[in-house]
Design an enzyme around this catalytic site. Structure first.
Site, PDB file in Angstrom:
ATOM      1  N   TRP A 244       0.830  -1.201   0.000  1.00 41.39           N
ATOM      2  CA  TRP A 244       0.000   0.000   0.000  1.00 41.39           C
ATOM      3  C   TRP A 244       0.866   1.254   0.000  1.00 41.39           C
ATOM      4  CZ3 TRP A 244      -0.302   4.065   3.429  1.00 41.39           C
ATOM      5  CH2 TRP A 244      -1.389   4.939   3.281  1.00 41.39           C
ATOM      6  N   HIS A 245       1.996   1.182   0.703  1.00 43.67           N
ATOM      7  CA  HIS A 245       2.846   2.357   0.817  1.00 43.67           C
ATOM      8  C   HIS A 245       3.506   2.748  -0.499  1.00 43.67           C
ATOM      9  CE1 HIS A 245       2.556   1.964   5.242  1.00 43.67           C
ATOM     10  NE2 HIS A 245       2.834   3.255   5.211  1.00 43.67           N
ATOM     11  N   GLY A 246       3.777   1.795  -1.355  1.00 48.78           N
ATOM     12  CA  GLY A 246       4.415   2.188  -2.602  1.00 48.78           C
ATOM     13  C   GLY A 246       4.696   1.035  -3.531  1.00 48.78           C
TER      14      GLY A 246
END
Length: 475
Positions: free
Chosen positions: A323-325
């Site tokens: 989700w972060h990247g």
């Protein structure tokens, strides 16, 4: 529009005055004002971003109404599928298209096939990861019959785009925030005053701590080959404080701003720098994200045996990392956190249910050791979050394992170090309160209180670092 910018300092009072003094007791018009203000706030970066958030909002608004009238399981599944497809489809395209394409090409290259990738220059819309989860919480809750789909256009669109927390959270649940848009709000002086204090503390953490540290961490990390291992370790430690000051500072500003308009946003940080274990840290860090994945993904997997719990923890951290990247470093970061978490599942380590040293002035030596160990574990894993791409990250890791670790490290400027010390002292004293300047239950003389306020304002204006974007804007 940055919440630490001059533009926001002008924008916020204008919206506040219109909201309370022009549109007082006119709920629908107040919601319409919030919607317009939120779209102005968001469109300040790029007006084209508004198209995406409007599409996401409209689809879920209509899906929610459709779910109210759909009794058959098949129809409800189709409606939920439309919401998931549209929202996750937009998120996947803008955030992960190039990642999957390049990974696909790299996989074929390993087998000797050369491919010409059709990479696109895609601008990642600010906050898309946040408002996507926020609007999905609505359709999932309506699907699960925890909530009735609303027909109030302004309330729903304002809920999705609420400007204080739009671009970096907290990620609100529809069951918590949407009802607040549907009921009359009354101005509360005490609540607004507390909101202003929380905003001030957030500004201090962001501008004085995080922005000052950003220059140091960027300079060291960009030229890590030229520095000793001790300086590289110090850089990671400073990045952890920068990361915390930046992100929790944004959350404080968002929550405090929400209070000014009569809203209660969920707590997103609960003094995680004093956590005594990795599980406790993740109960206190970015609470809204971790709890979102827990409630909407993990609870659907079920299972209470140790291997099932371990499987669920692995899934939640891999999803959190991804989700972060769109980078393998984030996935590796999530995997390593999951592995650290496993020891508390299989070896039954102690669970902490109360704040560290509750009711005491100082922690015990055991508690101090636990906090240092947890913070350093988080700091070392932050390497995979901080350094991109994976090749540079591994190079940095190798450079850490060197005899120069015993050398005196290069330190950041004194104002940054002083900011960290003040941050630690204030938050330690306030660790059982809602935020760093929460004065509930404390009877401080007026002169002392205002000295603190003016002191922090002076620090923000005269000792702040070079303005930086919030770190989480890239996610």
């Amino acid at each position: 529009m940055l919440t630490t910018s001059l533009e926001f300092a002008i924008f916020l009072p204008i919206v506040f005055l219109l909201y309370w003094f022009v549109l007082k007791n006119k709920l629908r018009l107040q919601n319409a004002l919030i919607l317009v203000a939120s779209y102005v706030f968001y469109g300040w970066w790029d007006w084209r971003f508004l198209i995406l958030i409007a599409i996401s909002s409209l689809v879920d608004f209509l899906v929610g109404i459709g779910l109210n009238h759909a009794a058959e399981k098949s129809k409800r599944n189709i409606l939920l599928g439309i919401s998931l497809t549209v929202n996750l489809g937009m998120l996947g395209f803008f955030k992960y298209y190039n990642f999957f394409l390049e990974s696909f090409v790299d996989a074929f290259t390993l087998f000797g096939y050369q491919m010409a990738p059709g990479r696109l220059d895609i601008i990642l819309p600010v906050g898309i990861s946040f408002y996507t989860l926020q609007t999905l919480s609505y359709t999932i809750d309506v699907y699960d019959r925890k909530l009735t789909g609303t027909k109030d256009f302004f309330a729903f669109f304002a809920y999705v785009s609420f400007f204080p927390q739009l671009v970096a959270g907290p990620i609100e649940r529809a069951t918590h925030l949407l009802p607040q848009f549907q009921q009359k709000r009354h101005f509360d002086v005490d609540s607004a005053s507390d909101g202003m204090r929380q905003i001030l503390w957030g500004l201090f953490k962001k501008i004085v701590v995080a922005d000052n540290l950003a220059v140091y961490t960027y300079t060291i990390s960009m030229n890590y080959q030229d520095h000793s291992a001790s300086t590289l370790l110090m850089c990671l430690i400073m990045f952890s404080f920068q990361f915390y000051g930046d992100f929790s500072g944004y959350s404080d500003i968002a929550i405090g701003t929400g209070r000014l308009f009569g809203f209660r946003l969920m707590k997103n940080f609960d003094y995680p720098i004093f956590a005594r274990s990795i599980p406790e840290l993740w109960q206190k860090w970015h609470i809204s994200l971790f709890s979102w994945f827990r409630d909407y993904i993990i609870k659907r997997l079920k299972g209470f045996r140790k291997w099932q719990v371990a499987r669920n923890i692995l899934i939640i951290f891999l999803v959190t990392g991804f989700w972060h990247g769109a980078a393998w470093t984030y996935i590796l970061w999530g995997l390593l956190h999951a592995l650290l978490f496993m020891q508390f599942i299989f070896w039954g380590r102690k669970k902490f249910k109360t704040p560290v040293a509750a009711g005491k002035v100082l922690p015990s030596w055991v508690e101090l050791g636990q906090m240092v160990k947890t913070f350093m574990s988080f700091t070392l894993l932050a390497l995979f979050f901080f350094i991109q791409p994976l090749s540079r990250c591994l190079g940095y890791l190798v450079a850490l394992v060197d005899t120069s670790i015993v050398k005196v490290p290069l330190l950041p400027e004194n104002r940054a170090l002083a900011g960290i010390v003040l941050l630690l002292v204030v938050e330690w004293m306030q660790r059982e309160k809602e935020h760093g300047l929460d004065l509930s239950g404390r009877s401080l003389p007026k002169a002392v209180r205002w000295s603190v306020y003016y002191g922090l304002l002076f620090a923000v204006f005269y000792y702040g670092g070079q303005p930086q974007d919030f770190l989480y804007f890239q996610f």
